[in-house]
Structures are given as structure tokens and as C-alpha cells.
Design a protein around this motif. Structure first.
Motif, PDB file in Angstrom:
ATOM      1  N   THR A 258      33.537  44.355  57.375  1.00 29.04           N
ATOM      2  CA  THR A 258      32.208  44.263  56.788  1.00 29.04           C
ATOM      3  C   THR A 258      32.206  43.251  55.645  1.00 29.04           C
ATOM      4  OG1 THR A 258      32.566  45.968  55.092  1.00 29.04           O
ATOM      5  CG2 THR A 258      31.868  46.714  57.294  1.00 29.04           C
ATOM      6  N   ALA A 259      31.021  42.840  55.244  1.00 27.15           N
ATOM      7  CA  ALA A 259      30.897  41.900  54.128  1.00 27.15           C
ATOM      8  C   ALA A 259      31.499  42.489  52.862  1.00 27.15           C
ATOM      9  CB  ALA A 259      29.431  41.535  53.911  1.00 27.15           C
ATOM     10  N   GLU A 260      31.307  43.775  52.638  1.00 30.04           N
ATOM     11  CA  GLU A 260      31.865  44.416  51.442  1.00 30.04           C
ATOM     12  C   GLU A 260      33.388  44.444  51.501  1.00 30.04           C
ATOM     13  OE1 GLU A 260      31.739  48.638  48.930  1.00 30.04           O
ATOM     14  OE2 GLU A 260      30.634  48.452  50.828  1.00 30.04           O
ATOM     15  N   GLU A 261      33.953  44.730  52.672  1.00 34.69           N
ATOM     16  CA  GLU A 261      35.412  44.737  52.818  1.00 34.69           C
ATOM     17  C   GLU A 261      35.988  43.352  52.559  1.00 34.69           C
ATOM     18  OE1 GLU A 261      36.128  48.291  56.113  1.00 34.69           O
ATOM     19  OE2 GLU A 261      35.473  46.308  56.790  1.00 34.69           O
ATOM     20  N   LYS A 262      35.336  42.336  53.067  1.00 27.96           N
ATOM     21  CA  LYS A 262      35.805  40.968  52.854  1.00 27.96           C
ATOM     22  C   LYS A 262      35.716  40.581  51.390  1.00 27.96           C
ATOM     23  CE  LYS A 262      34.665  39.398  57.518  1.00 27.96           C
ATOM     24  NZ  LYS A 262      33.721  38.633  58.365  1.00 27.96           N
ATOM     25  N   ARG A 263      34.658  41.013  50.719  1.00 28.59           N
ATOM     26  CA  ARG A 263      34.519  40.706  49.288  1.00 28.59           C
ATOM     27  C   ARG A 263      35.653  41.335  48.497  1.00 28.59           C
ATOM     28  NH1 ARG A 263      32.623  43.848  45.633  1.00 28.59           N
ATOM     29  NH2 ARG A 263      31.481  45.137  47.116  1.00 28.59           N
ATOM     30  N   LYS A 264      36.017  42.560  48.831  1.00 31.43           N
ATOM     31  CA  LYS A 264      37.127  43.229  48.135  1.00 31.43           C
ATOM     32  C   LYS A 264      38.435  42.475  48.342  1.00 31.43           C
ATOM     33  CE  LYS A 264      35.387  47.977  48.003  1.00 31.43           C
ATOM     34  NZ  LYS A 264      35.669  49.385  48.375  1.00 31.43           N
TER      35      LYS A 264
END
Length: 279
Positions: A258-264
Motif C-alpha cells: 500500500t501507499a502507506e507501507e511504501k511511505r514507511k
């Protein structure tokens, strides 16, 4: 409905919000030739149109070369004063005995947040008691230990796992997340179910391995492993100069996260682990 001043403020903030989402922390940058390597890294970033908000600078100590080790460590620290994006990852050689202990204490006193150890390149055995003693001290001093983990050395992941379990107060970053033997690290999912056994002190960078497995038959398993070790424990790295940050970022984008996982992975986790930009 937004009034005009509020709308204007929102529009002004949009570029900053976009930047915050796109920030990249490259945790695996080798600077073998000091400032020359650093400038070449920045030139490559420019040529590939790749931004970086923060990055490491790594060297590896040679056994018995005590003066050189100290000089290289000091060079990295000095460079970080001149290049604020640079976080120095210093090094010692665990088989240098008391000299390694003394240098680690000196580095911690100077604010260094991490050291790099490489069993294959530095030619030491992970199970050597001197390695354990050094890593234990690192934890006591608040210094993370970045270990190579591409499984060049047989038993690499297993020995690193045992070391981390023995030293729960030391934060370890295992580079490359096991290489093509990344499946082993799914064992962390089970380790967390054992009461008082594992304390979440293992982190990973996915340098090189992400580039290798993206768009490959192994990609789904790799994503499964990333989630099993814990998204909050995974960081991005380029392994420059062998690979570019652009390659690493592009590979991460291809993974079914997900976009959030990639941001982390791209920024949050490394920024949290290594803290303030300054020494």
C-alpha cells in the motif's frame, strides 16, 4: 465550504505535503573514497532525477588498521557536518579487541548512531564472542549495528537471528534482508508468539534484494515476508555504488504494497530509528 484565505493556505501547503509523502531515506550508501564518493552519489541522484532527504555514509574497518579506521570514521563525521543529509555509519573491526571497544565508545561519545559490520568482507565469524561483546556494548551506548545479510556466508541469517535474540537491547539492521534466502526471516512471525523470547530489535534494509525480486516470480513471497517481519521494521537502501537509489525506489514502487507501507519503508522507519539529523 472553504473561504478564500483557507483555500489559499491549503494550496500553499500542497507542495510541502507532497514532499513529505515522497521523502526518501537511503540507509545503504558506501562512500569508499570519502567526499569524492559522496559527490559522485549526488551526481547520480541528479542525473536520474532522484531526490533524497537523508542518506547514510558507510565504510568498513580493516583488521589491525587502527589509525586508518579512526581516520575514516573521523572523515565521515566531518563530512556529515558539511553535508547535512549525510548520517555517518562508522565501523570498527570486532577482532581488534580492546581497540574496537575503545573506538566504539569514542564514536558513541561523538554522537554516531550506527556502525557497519560485514562478516564476509571483514573476515570474522558472527558467533565469535568478541562480536557479541561489541554488539552488546553498542546496545548499551545506543548505537545500532548494521550487518551485511546477503547470505554470502553459510548460516548467515541463523547466526544473526541468534545474536539478536541474545542481545535484546541492541538494535540490529540486517542489510538486504537475507538476499534470495529472505524466506528465513518469516520465522520472526513465530518468534513473536513465544513469550519473553523476542523483543523486536531486528530491522532490515531491502537494498539490492528489492531490485532483484521486483517483477520476478519471487515478488509475492518477498512482499509476504516484508509484512511478516513487520512493515515498521523495513527500510529502503540503494547499496550505492553497486546500485542506484533510483533503482531501489522504482523497485519499491513495483511491489504490491500500500501507499502507506511504501511511505514507511521509504522514510518513516529509518527516520524513527536513527532520530535527529544532527550529530
Amino acid at each position: 465550504m472553504l473561504n478564500h484565505p483557507a483555500l489559499a493556505l491549503l494550496l500553499l501547503c500542497l507542495p510541502q505535503l507532497a514532499l513529505a509523502q515522497d521523502e526518501v531515506f537511503d540507509v545503504h550508501v558506501h562512500v569508499w573514497q570519502g567526499e569524492k564518493s559522496l559527490r559522485e552519489y549526488y551526481d547520480q541522484l541528479e542525473s536520474t532525477h532522484q531526490q533524497v532527504a537523508r542518506h547514510s555514509g558507510i565504510h568498513m574497518a580493516v583488521k589491525g588498521e587502527l589509525a586508518q579506521t579512526r581516520a575514516k570514521n573521523d572523515e565521515l563525521i566531518a563530512l556529515s557536518k558539511r553535508y547535512p543529509k549525510l548520517m555517518p555509519i562508522a565501523s570498527v573491526h570486532p577482532l581488534d579487541d580492546q581497540a574496537a571497544i575503545d573506538e566504539l565508545k569514542r564514536l558513541a561519545g561523538l554522537g554516531v548512531k550506527a556502525i557497519k559490520l560485514h562478516p564476509h568482507t571483514q573476515k570474522f565469524d558472527i558467533t565469535d564472542p568478541r562480536v557479541r561483546a561489541l554488539c552488546k556494548l553498542a546496545g548499551e551506548l545506543g548505537v545500532a549495528v548494521l550487518f551485511d545479510n546477503f547470505n554470502i556466508v553459510p548460516g548467515d541469517s541463523q547466526n544473526l537471528f541468534n545474536l539478536a535474540v541474545q542481545l535484546p537491547k541492541t538494535h540490529f539492521v540486517f542489510a538486504h534482508m537475507g538476499g534470495l534466502d529472505f524466506r528465513f526471516w518469516n520465522s520472526l512471525f513465530m518468534a513473536r508468539t513465544a513469550k519473553d523470547f523476542f523483543f523486536d530489535n531486528i530491522h532490515f534494509d531491502i537494498s539490492a534484494t528489492a531490485v532483484l525480486v521486483a517483477d520476478s516470480p519471487l515478488e509475492a513471497e518477498f512482499v509476504w515476508t516484508i509484512r511478516n517481519v513487520g512493515i515498521d521494521n523495513v527500510m529502503l537502501g540503494s547499496d550505492y555504488p553497486q546500485l542506484s537509489l533510483k533503482q531501489a525506489v522504482d523497485a519499491l514502487e513495483k511491489l504490491d504494497l500500500t501507499a502507506e507501507e511504501k511511505r514507511k519503508i521509504r522514510w518513516d522507519n529509518a527516520n524513527r530509528l536513527f532520530g535527529d539529523r544532527r550529530l
